[in-house]
Design a protein around this motif. Structure first.
Motif, mmCIF file in Angstrom:
data_model
loop_
_atom_site.group_PDB
_atom_site.id
_atom_site.type_symbol
_atom_site.label_atom_id
_atom_site.label_comp_id
_atom_site.label_asym_id
_atom_site.label_seq_id
_atom_site.Cartn_x
_atom_site.Cartn_y
_atom_site.Cartn_z
ATOM 1 N N GLY A 38 0.818 -1.210 0.000
ATOM 2 C CA GLY A 38 0.000 0.000 0.000
ATOM 3 C C GLY A 38 0.852 1.260 0.000
ATOM 4 N N LYS A 39 0.260 2.347 -0.462
ATOM 5 C CA LYS A 39 0.983 3.617 -0.559
ATOM 6 C C LYS A 39 1.069 4.336 0.783
ATOM 7 C CE LYS A 39 -1.992 4.618 -3.743
ATOM 8 N NZ LYS A 39 -2.439 3.249 -4.012
ATOM 9 N N ARG A 40 0.176 3.999 1.725
ATOM 10 C CA ARG A 40 0.097 4.673 3.027
ATOM 11 C C ARG A 40 -0.195 6.163 2.847
ATOM 12 N NH1 ARG A 40 -0.982 0.188 5.514
ATOM 13 N NH2 ARG A 40 0.782 -1.149 6.024
ATOM 14 N N LEU A 41 -0.966 6.496 1.818
ATOM 15 C CA LEU A 41 -1.289 7.899 1.552
ATOM 16 C C LEU A 41 -1.993 8.545 2.729
ATOM 17 C CD1 LEU A 41 -2.517 9.515 -1.671
ATOM 18 C CD2 LEU A 41 -3.987 9.706 0.323
ATOM 19 N N ARG A 42 -2.947 7.841 3.325
ATOM 20 C CA ARG A 42 -3.703 8.417 4.440
ATOM 21 C C ARG A 42 -2.803 8.637 5.651
ATOM 22 N NH1 ARG A 42 -6.009 5.299 1.151
ATOM 23 N NH2 ARG A 42 -8.101 5.684 0.298
ATOM 24 N N GLY A 43 -1.969 7.648 5.951
ATOM 25 C CA GLY A 43 -1.036 7.810 7.054
ATOM 26 C C GLY A 43 -0.028 8.913 6.798
ATOM 27 N N PHE A 44 0.444 9.015 5.560
ATOM 28 C CA PHE A 44 1.379 10.078 5.183
ATOM 29 C C PHE A 44 0.744 11.447 5.380
ATOM 30 C CE2 PHE A 44 3.373 12.839 1.952
ATOM 31 C CZ PHE A 44 4.699 12.710 2.306
ATOM 32 N N LEU A 45 -0.529 11.566 5.034
ATOM 33 C CA LEU A 45 -1.251 12.823 5.244
ATOM 34 C C LEU A 45 -1.280 13.204 6.722
ATOM 35 C CD1 LEU A 45 -4.376 12.638 2.897
ATOM 36 C CD2 LEU A 45 -2.652 14.440 2.937
ATOM 37 N N VAL A 46 -1.533 12.233 7.587
ATOM 38 C CA VAL A 46 -1.539 12.499 9.023
ATOM 39 C C VAL A 46 -0.175 13.022 9.470
ATOM 40 C CG1 VAL A 46 -1.752 11.471 11.319
ATOM 41 C CG2 VAL A 46 -3.324 10.771 9.509
ATOM 42 N N LEU A 47 0.888 12.341 9.042
ATOM 43 C CA LEU A 47 2.232 12.721 9.464
ATOM 44 C C LEU A 47 2.601 14.117 8.990
ATOM 45 C CD1 LEU A 47 4.185 9.383 8.837
ATOM 46 C CD2 LEU A 47 3.214 10.209 10.976
ATOM 47 N N GLU A 48 2.285 14.426 7.731
ATOM 48 C CA GLU A 48 2.642 15.737 7.189
ATOM 49 C C GLU A 48 1.769 16.846 7.773
ATOM 50 O OE1 GLU A 48 5.234 16.909 5.273
ATOM 51 O OE2 GLU A 48 5.923 14.945 5.929
ATOM 52 N N GLY A 49 0.479 16.549 8.013
ATOM 53 C CA GLY A 49 -0.376 17.535 8.666
ATOM 54 C C GLY A 49 0.114 17.837 10.069
ATOM 55 N N ALA A 50 0.509 16.795 10.796
ATOM 56 C CA ALA A 50 1.008 16.976 12.162
ATOM 57 C C ALA A 50 2.313 17.765 12.178
ATOM 58 C CB ALA A 50 1.205 15.609 12.818
ATOM 59 N N ARG A 51 3.142 17.574 11.148
ATOM 60 C CA ARG A 51 4.434 18.270 11.082
ATOM 61 C C ARG A 51 4.255 19.777 10.965
ATOM 62 N NH1 ARG A 51 8.631 19.395 7.436
ATOM 63 N NH2 ARG A 51 7.340 18.910 5.635
ATOM 64 N N GLN A 52 3.128 20.226 10.400
ATOM 65 C CA GLN A 52 2.884 21.662 10.269
ATOM 66 C C GLN A 52 2.786 22.347 11.634
ATOM 67 O OE1 GLN A 52 3.013 22.613 6.980
ATOM 68 N NE2 GLN A 52 3.197 20.385 6.715
ATOM 69 N N PHE A 53 2.449 21.566 12.675
ATOM 70 C CA PHE A 53 2.188 22.144 13.999
ATOM 71 C C PHE A 53 3.133 21.608 15.073
ATOM 72 C CE2 PHE A 53 -1.722 21.720 11.497
ATOM 73 C CZ PHE A 53 -1.993 23.068 11.284
ATOM 74 N N ALA A 66 -3.759 4.242 13.158
ATOM 75 C CA ALA A 66 -5.201 4.056 13.344
ATOM 76 C C ALA A 66 -5.950 4.187 12.025
ATOM 77 C CB ALA A 66 -5.725 5.066 14.367
ATOM 78 N N ILE A 67 -5.631 5.226 11.244
ATOM 79 C CA ILE A 67 -6.343 5.413 9.977
ATOM 80 C C ILE A 67 -6.005 4.297 9.000
ATOM 81 C CG2 ILE A 67 -4.603 6.953 8.945
ATOM 82 C CD1 ILE A 67 -8.410 7.194 8.460
ATOM 83 N N GLU A 68 -4.775 3.797 9.046
ATOM 84 C CA GLU A 68 -4.414 2.707 8.149
ATOM 85 C C GLU A 68 -5.097 1.395 8.567
ATOM 86 O OE1 GLU A 68 -3.079 2.787 5.317
ATOM 87 O OE2 GLU A 68 -2.166 4.773 5.245
ATOM 88 N N MET A 69 -5.296 1.192 9.856
ATOM 89 C CA MET A 69 -6.055 0.010 10.296
ATOM 90 C C MET A 69 -7.496 0.102 9.836
ATOM 91 S SD MET A 69 -4.681 -1.115 14.081
ATOM 92 C CE MET A 69 -4.595 0.506 14.837
ATOM 93 N N LEU A 70 -8.093 1.288 9.964
ATOM 94 C CA LEU A 70 -9.479 1.431 9.537
ATOM 95 C C LEU A 70 -9.596 1.284 8.020
ATOM 96 C CD1 LEU A 70 -12.231 3.345 11.152
ATOM 97 C CD2 LEU A 70 -12.032 3.574 8.681
ATOM 98 N N HIS A 71 -8.637 1.835 7.296
ATOM 99 C CA HIS A 71 -8.636 1.682 5.841
ATOM 100 C C HIS A 71 -8.481 0.210 5.461
ATOM 101 C CE1 HIS A 71 -8.026 2.444 1.651
ATOM 102 N NE2 HIS A 71 -6.748 2.132 1.676
ATOM 103 N N ALA A 72 -7.585 -0.499 6.167
ATOM 104 C CA ALA A 72 -7.388 -1.927 5.885
ATOM 105 C C ALA A 72 -8.679 -2.711 6.123
ATOM 106 C CB ALA A 72 -6.256 -2.484 6.745
ATOM 107 N N TYR A 73 -9.394 -2.385 7.195
ATOM 108 C CA TYR A 73 -10.686 -3.041 7.443
ATOM 109 C C TYR A 73 -11.626 -2.848 6.268
ATOM 110 C CZ TYR A 73 -15.342 -1.043 8.463
ATOM 111 O OH TYR A 73 -16.621 -0.575 8.365
#
Length: 290
Positions: A38-53, A66-73
């Protein structure tokens, strides 16, 4: 993204430890579905959004996991015979093929609940109000007015009835795919207790990015090979699914995706150079071949 994917897999290895007891088969199926690929796009978004702050990497990785587990489900359940009936996902047999249907259903259920367990844990954030907000937002994005609702609309459209117009297809795809991407983009601002204007900007970015991502997915289904994508292609045409590609044609759909990417990047104007990776991600979404 590749480096972030490695970090997210390491976080998932902790959040989904191997189980040696009677439930070992369930844990094995959960880990099979969630870890690796998987690309982990959703998880990457979380990490980069968090880095802004300036959010700690540890906290951001727990939310990304957590988001990747929910996406996997959602993928495990989408692949089941009662849904899309797929045999291949991320280049390997789907969970119900590698294990069995009952185990796949339970693995999906358990991945969903484990996602909320991770968000609610004090290790994710010391402020309980932040943890509650993360749980609330993800529950909304995944539920009847989010991903599950979009899947229902998709199934109803396949059963026949009046053809869907562009607005109806857009709403279906916003719910089915877009809401989880919106949450992923917004989650870093929630973790960082950002100003409402900054949170709204990331939400807008996620909304337009999610719409572009879905069009790109539909374009790949129509033009890419199974070897490129790691899953069966041509499914939309076979099922007679209404997509923006089927409605607008390949070129007009590409142009729409490009417009959405430009809009997504415009939401980041207030973040400066720190958001360059998010801008690059928007371009990647419509240039990818998998």
């Amino acid at each position: 993204m590749a480096l972030a994917a490695e970090e997210i897999d390491q976080a998932l290895d902790i959040l989904l430890p191997p189980e040696q007891g009677p439930e070992a088969r369930l844990y094995a199926a959960m880990r099979y579905a969630a870890i690796g690929g998987g690309k982990r796009l959703r998880g990457f978004l979380v990490l980069e959004g968090a880095r802004q702050f300036g959010v700690s990497r540890h906290a951001a990785l727990r939310v990304a996991g957590a988001i990747e587990m929910l996406h996997a489900y959602s993928l495990v359940h989408d692949d089941l015979p009662a849904m899309d009936d797929d045999d291949l996902r991320r280049g390997k047999p789907t969970v119900h093929k590698a294990f069995d249907e009952a185990t796949a259903i339970l693995a999906g259920d358990a991945l969903q609940t484990q996602a909320f367990t991770a968000l609610a844990h004090e290790d994710t954030h010391p402020d309980p109000a932040v943890r509650v907000e993360l749980v609330r937002c993800l529950a909304h994005a995944a539920g009847a007015r989010g991903m599950c609702g979009g899947q229902m609309l998709d199934m109803l459209a396949e059963e026949g009835g009046a053809p869907l117009d562009e607005a109806a297809i857009g709403r279906l795809q916003t719910l089915k795919t877009g809401k989880l991407i919106e949450f992923s983009a917004e989650a870093g601002a929630v973790l960082g207790k950002a100003a409402a204007s900054q949170r709204h900007a990331l939400l807008g970015y996620g909304r337009d990015l999610g719409a572009a991502f879905q069009i790109a997915d539909d374009l790949l289904d129509a033009t890419a090979t199974a070897e490129e994508t790691g899953k069966r292609t041509g499914k939309d045409a076979e099922a007679g699914k209404a997509t923006l590609v089927s409605l607008l044609g390949l070129e007009r759909a590409r142009l729409q995706a490009e417009r959405l990417v430009a809009q997504a990047k415009s939401h980041l104007d207030g973040f400066g150079e720190r958001a360059d990776l998010l801008r690059m991600l928007a371009d990647f979404v419509i240039e990818r071949r998998s």
